[in-house]
Enzyme design. Structure first.
Site, mmCIF file in Angstrom:
data_model
loop_
_atom_site.group_PDB
_atom_site.id
_atom_site.type_symbol
_atom_site.label_atom_id
_atom_site.label_comp_id
_atom_site.label_asym_id
_atom_site.label_seq_id
_atom_site.Cartn_x
_atom_site.Cartn_y
_atom_site.Cartn_z
ATOM 1 C CB THR A 58 -1.054 0.031 1.287
ATOM 2 O OG1 THR A 58 -1.897 1.079 1.191
ATOM 3 C CG2 THR A 58 -0.253 -0.101 2.502
ATOM 4 C CD GLU A 59 -0.858 5.328 -3.204
ATOM 5 O OE1 GLU A 59 -0.827 6.722 -3.210
ATOM 6 O OE2 GLU A 59 -1.433 4.761 -4.254
ATOM 7 C CG ASN A 60 -0.574 4.007 3.547
ATOM 8 O OD1 ASN A 60 -1.153 3.000 2.585
ATOM 9 N ND2 ASN A 60 -1.464 3.799 4.689
ATOM 10 C CB SER A 100 5.691 3.692 -0.318
ATOM 11 O OG SER A 100 4.606 2.930 -0.759
#
Length: 222
Positions: A58-60, A100
């Site tokens: 997940t990009e966070n 990320s």
């Protein structure tokens, strides 16, 4: 990377969102590193089998994301990029946002599954802005995912609320990426985008290829 296809259609009705998520999950090659976009794609995490050994990003800033959290599993500090509470799997790791995005941009993701407003027959993607005056543009990391992942899949409803096809000859909304979409999963069909146009992968029972072509008003290769 080759793609397997596992049809689960058992009636003439369109696939529900959970059935569609299950189909997408079954098509992901074991051992893949995958990012699931905001909206419908999030549901895919609920249908991945342990033996597939899929690692969700997940990009966070997380690797090893598990299914959506429910009840006592909910931790307000553990969310995905869409701010939905999620679980973590054994071995999960957390890192800086910049790291990320380095994963996303560096070609380290095998697949990303995104929602879309429009997808062209040759794989152009528009999923961040409709151009409407009152819309709030929010591209987020979609452009990085669409171009950086080895394969970009789209999971969406085939038609808009006005009954217009989201699969189009040419996108009229601002683009997220050009010729980046490999597969389109909808409640009525699965299609592959190629430089020559659309190719049929799967149809729901009771729908013919000719009928689908009339719905989207585009030719489809068998």
């Amino acid at each position: 990377m080759s793609i397997q296809t596992a049809s689960i259609q058992t009636s003439d009705a369109p696939l529900g969102r959970d059935d569609l998520a299950r189909l997408v999950a079954r098509d992901i090659k074991p051992g893949s590193f995958v990012n699931l976009g905001i909206g419908q794609p999030t549901l895919v995490s609920n249908y991945l089998e342990p033996e597939q050994n899929i690692t969700l990003h997940t990009e966070n800033g997380m690797l090893g994301m598990g299914p959506v959290a429910e009840g006592d599993q909910i931790d307000g500090d553990l969310i995905n990029a869409g701010k939905i509470p999620v679980t973590e799997l054994p071995g999960a790791s957390y890192f800086h946002h910049a790291d990320s995005f380095a994963i996303m941009r560096g070609g380290h993701l095998d697949i990303c599954v995104l929602g879309a407003f429009q997808v062209s027959a040759t794989g152009d993607l528009a999923n961040w802005h409709t151009g409407a005056p009152d819309a709030i543009p929010a591209v987020g990391g979609a452009m990085d995912l669409a171009i950086g992942a080895k394969q970009t899949w789209v999971m969406m409803d085939l038609l808009t609320k006005k009954g217009e096809s989201k699969i189009v000859e040419r996108c009229t909304y601002p683009l997220t990426g050009i010729a980046c979409v490999k597969r389109i999963y909808t409640e009525l069909c699965t299609l592959e985008c190629t430089p020559q146009g659309l190719k049929l992968v799967d149809l729901v029972d009771g729908l013919t290829q000719a009928e689908l072509e009339r719905i989207i008003n585009l030719p489809i290769a068998a």
